[in-house]
Design an enzyme around this catalytic site. Structure first.
Site, PDB file in Angstrom:
ATOM      1  N   ASP A 529      36.886  35.058  39.209  1.00 13.15           N
ATOM      2  CA  ASP A 529      36.024  36.161  38.768  1.00 13.15           C
ATOM      3  C   ASP A 529      34.582  35.665  38.663  1.00 13.15           C
ATOM      4  OD1 ASP A 529      36.307  34.437  36.667  1.00 13.15           O
ATOM      5  OD2 ASP A 529      37.149  35.907  35.273  1.00 13.15           O
ATOM      6  N   ASP A 530      33.705  36.473  38.103  1.00 13.99           N
ATOM      7  CA  ASP A 530      32.292  36.096  38.045  1.00 13.99           C
ATOM      8  C   ASP A 530      31.995  35.265  36.814  1.00 13.99           C
ATOM      9  OD1 ASP A 530      31.547  37.272  40.454  1.00 13.99           O
ATOM     10  OD2 ASP A 530      31.568  39.244  39.521  1.00 13.99           O
TER      11      ASP A 530
END
Ligand code: WT7
Length: 661
Positions: A529-530
Site C-alpha cells: 500500500d502507500d
C-alpha cells in the site's frame, strides 16, 4: 561462505541453545502449532493459567472478521477480569522477586546509569497512579505520554494500566503538530513529559514541544502537564512553566503513597492507543485491549526469545512504537525479565556502544532493527570485535525485511556464529510477533521470517483473492483472530473494517506482500500500500503529501518510496509549485518545504529528495500514475512500461530533465 563459494542458506538452531530451549525441535513446534489451531481453547487456556486473574474467563475466544456476516468483533477471554500492571509487576513482587532488577537503565552518555528493581518499580507505579487519580484520571480516561527512554516511561504506562486508564505514547521525536493531532484525537486531561532529552550529541527540548502542541487548537482537554525534571539533559530552570497547568514530577510524585488501588478490568477493556500511519488520511489510533494482549505479548516474548530467569534482555526500540510496548514494557515484565533500557542511540559516542553495553550487563537476548544493523555494519567490524559478546544467545530483528548480507553479518560478526537469529514479522496492529523462528526449533534462512507463531494462520492471496497453495507469492493475510490483535481504530470502527477486513472478505489484510517457498517458509516482500518504511518506521505517503501542500508555495505533491542501503526505504517527493514558478526554484524553496514536513510530522519524515515537477504524470481522469514516479525515482526509467494512458506523455521527459536540479 562455504568451501564451494556458496552462501549457506539454512542455519540450524545452535546446539547449546537447543538443548535447553522451551521448544527444542521442529516437530515439537509443529505439534504445538497444530494444537493451537485445532484446539485454541485448550492451547490458550493452558497458557493463560500462568497469569493472575481476578476472575477467570467463561469463553476463550469469539470473533467475526467477515464483514459479509456482520460487524467485525474480536473478543478473547470473555468474562475474565485482570490487570496488566498487576501481572507485570505486583505478581512478581508477591512471589518474592522484589529485589530482581527490572531495568538496567543506561543513559545517553556513558557515565549515566541506574537500576530499578521490581519492588522499586511497584512503588513508582503506585506513586504515579496516585498522582493521576488525584488529577481525576480514572478508568477509561486517556493519558498522553511524551517521554524519552527513561524508566519513568514504562512506569507511567503501567500506572495508567493499574488504574484502567488508556495510555497513548507519542514517540518523543514527533513534532508539536503531530503530538497535537494525537491529543486532539484522544482528548487526555494529563500529558506526561520531561524537561528535555539528549539523543547522541543533540539536545531536544521536549517540554517546549509540548508547550507548542498545547498552543494549537483542539488540545484544550489538557489541564495538567506532569514534567519529569531530566536535569542531566536539561535542568528545570531552563524550562518555561505554566502555573496551574504544569507540575514537576519530582515535586508531586515521590511524595505519593507507594500503595495504590488496582482497577480490575474486563478482558476487553482498552489498554492503549498507538497512532500509526496508514495509506490514507491522518494517523489512526490502533486500539489494543487487555487479556488477549497480555497473553499474546507474554507468550511470544517467552518463546521467541526463549527467555529464562537467568537472561538479561535488551530491546533497542523506543516505547513510542509498538515494539517498545510489547517488548520493553509488557512482554518482558510479564515474564519477570531483567532488561536494559537504553536512552541513547547505537552510534553515540561511537558505533561500538551497543556491544559495550552487551558486555557491561551480560546481555543474552538482544533485539534491534535492520537499519541499525546495517549502519553498524557500515561503521566497520572493529567496533564490534573490541567487545566479547560471549553472553549473546538470541539476536532478534524487526521492522522491515532484513537483507541476507546484514543477516549474515549480525550472525557471524555480532553473534560469533553462536547465537540464533530471529527475524520477527509483525505490526502495530498485530500487537505481538506473528511470523518468526523459535530459536531452538526452527532452522533460520537469512531474509525469511520463517513460520507462523502459535495461533496465527496466515495465507497468501493472489490478485483475485484466491489462496495461493504451496510455493508462490501475493498478499499476506491472516485467516482468524489471534489474542493480541487490534480491536478497532479508536473512534472509527468503520475505518477499521474498511482498512483491514474489506479488502478481502473473511481475512485480516496486512498491507504486506509475501512469498512462500517450497519449505513453507514465508518471505516478507514489503508494503503493497502507500506506506513507506523508513528505518523500520511507517510513514504514509498521504501524510507527507499533505504536509508539503500545507506550504503556501506547494500546489501538488506526490511521494514515493526509494530503496536505500541503510534505511531500507527513503522518502522521495515530487513537487509542483503554484503559478508560474520557474524550475528549479531557488534553494530556499527546497529548504522551506523540508522544514514544513519536519514541522508537520517530525524529522523521521524528512524527504531525502525533492524532485521538481512542473506537472505530474496523470491519467486522463486525473489520477497520478505513481508507478511511473516510482520508476523515475529509482532511476529505472528504462522500465517505464506503457505511458500511452498518460494525459500528457511529455511530462515524463520534463521530469527526467529536472532530476538532480
Ligand atoms: C510493518 C509494520 C512490528 C514492529 C515494528 C514495525 C514491516 C515489520 C518485519 C520483518 C519484514 C517487517 C512490515 C509491516 N515489518 N517487521 N521482520 N520483516 N518486514 O511496526 O510500524 O506497525 O510496521 O513493518 O511491512 O507491515 P509497524
Amino acid at each position: 561462505m562455504s568451501a564451494n563459494g556458496e552462501y549457506q542458506t539454512s542455519y540450524d538452531p545452535p546446539k547449546d541453545l537447543q538443548a535447553q530451549a522451551h521448544v527444542n525441535s521442529l516437530d515439537e513446534y509443529k505439534r504445538m502449532y497444530d494444537q493451537s489451531l485445532k484446539d485454541p481453547e485448550a492451547f490458550w487456556g493452558k497458557i493463560a493459567e500462568d497469569f493472575y486473574w481476578k476472575k477467570k474467563w467463561d469463553v476463550i475466544e469469539k470473533h467475526n472478521i467477515d464483514t459479509s456476516k456482520g460487524p467485525v468483533s474480536i473478543e478473547w477471554f470473555l468474562g475474565a477480569q485482570t490487570n496488566l500492571a498487576y501481572n507485570a509487576v505486583d505478581r512478581h513482587v508477591e512471589a518474592g522477586m522484589g529485589d530482581r532488577v527490572a531495568f538496567f537503565w543506561e543513559g545517553n552518555d556513558v557515565d549515566q546509569s541506574r537500576t530499578v528493581t521490581y519492588k522499586q518499580l511497584q512503588d513508582q507505579v503506585c506513586q504515579v497512579a496516585n498522582f493521576l487519580l488525584s488529577k481525576g484520571v480514572k478508568k477509561g480516561s486517556d493519558v498522553t505520554i511524551y517521554l524519552p527512554m527513561i524508566p519513568e516511561l514504562p512506569a507511567t504506562m503501567l500506572a495508567c494500566a493499574r488504574i484502567g486508564a488508556v495510555h497513548s505514547v507519542v514517540f518523543a521525536g514527533f513534532s508539536a503538530e503531530s503530538l497535537a493531532g494525537r491529543i486532539e484525537d484522544s482528548r487526555p486531561s494529563v500529558v506526561v513529559t520531561t524537561s528535555g532529552v539528549k539523543r547522541g550529541a543533540k539536545p531536544i527540548e521536549l517540554k517546549k514541544i509540548v508547550d507548542e502542541a498545547l498552543a494549537l487548537p483542539g488540545t484544550d482537554s489538557v489541564t495538567t502537564v506532569l514534567v519529569y525534571d531530566h536535569s542531566i539533559a536539561l535542568p528545570r530552570n531552563k524550562v518555561a512553566f505554566t502555573e496551574g497547568r504544569d507540575v514537576w514530577w519530582q515535586d508531586v510524585v515521590p511524595g505519593q503513597p507507594t500503595e495504590a488501588p488496582i482497577e480490575w478490568v474486563d478482558a476487553e477493556h482498552p489498554s492503549f492507543k498507538l497512532y500509526t500511519s496508514g495509506s490514507t488520511g491522518k494517523p489512526k489510533g490502533v486500539l489494543h485491549t487487555t487479556a488477549g494482549y497480555m497473553v499474546g505479548a507474554a507468550t511470544t516474548f517467552k518463546y521467541v526469545f526463549d527467555h529464562r530467569a537467568s537472561d538479561v534482555y535488551w530491546c533497542t526500540a523506543d516505547c513510542g512504537w509498538i515494539t517498545g510496548h510489547s517488548y520493553v514494557t509488557y512482554g518482558p515484565l510479564f515474564n519477570a525479565a531483567s532488561q536494559v533500557v537504553f536512552e541513547g542511540v547505537p552510534t553515540y559516542p561511537d558505533a561500538g556502544r551497543c556491544w559495550d553495553i552487551v558486555d557491561k550487563y551480560n546481555v543474552s537476548l538482544f533485539y534491534t532493527a535492520p537499519t541499525a544493523i546495517r549502519s553498524l555494519m557500515a561503521a566497520g567490524d572493529e567496533f564490534v570485535t573490541r567487545s566479547k559478546r560471549s553472553s549473546l544467545r538470541v539476536l532478534g530483528t524487526v521492522g522491515e525485511p532484513i537483507n541476507p548480507e546484514a543477516w549474515r553479518w549480525y550472525n557471524e560478526v555480532v553473534g560469533g556464529g553462536r547465537a540464533a537469529i530471529v527475524d520477527t514479522w509483525w505490526q502495530t496492529e498485530t500487537g505481538a510477533h506473528m511470523i518468526t523462528p523459535l530459536p531452538g526449533a526452527i532452522p533460520a534462512k537469512p531474509g525469511s521470517a520463517t513460520l507462523p507463531f502459535f495461533g496465527v494462520e496466515p495465507a497468501i492471496l493472489d490478485e483475485s483473492g484466491k489462496e495461493v497453495e504451496g510455493p508462490g507469492q501475493g498478499y499476506l493475510v491472516v485467516k482468524r483472530s489471534w489474542p493480541s490483535m487490534l480491536r478497532t481504530i479508536a473512534g472509527d470502527h468503520a475505518r477499521f473494517e474498511q482498512t483491514y477486513f474489506n479488502v478481502y472478505k473473511g481475512y485480516y489484510f496486512t498491507g504486506d506482500g509475501a512469498r512462500r517457498d517450497e519449505d513453507g517458509y514465508i518471505w516478507i516482500l514489503g508494503r503493497v500500500d502507500d506506506v513507506i518504511n523508513v528505518s523500520g518506521h511507517r510513514i504514509g505517503t498521504a501524510e507527507v503529501e499533505s504536509a508539503l501542500v500545507g506550504h503556501h508555495l506547494c500546489a501538488e505533491a506526490a511521494v514515493v518510496p526509494v530503496e536505500h542501503a541503510i534505511k531500507g526505504q527513503v522518502i522521495y517527493a515530487f513537487v509542483t509549485l503554484y503559478g508560474d514558478a520557474t524550475y528549479p526554484p531557488p534553494e530556499e524553496t527546497r529548504k522551506a518545504l523540508i522544514a514544513q514536513v519536519r514541522k508537520a510530522i517530525g524529522p523521521i519524515a524528512t524527504p531525502d529528495v525533492i524532485h521538481w515537477a512542473p506537472s505530474l504524470p496523470k491519467t486522463r481522469s486525473g489520477k497520478i500514475m505513481r508507478r511511473i514516479l516510482r520508476k523515475i525515482a529509482s532511476r529505472e526509467e528504462d522500465q517505464l512500461g506503457d505511458i500511452s494512458t498518460l494525459a500528457d506523455p511529455s511530462v515524463v521527459e520534463t521530469l527526467l530533465s529536472l532530476r538532480g536540479k
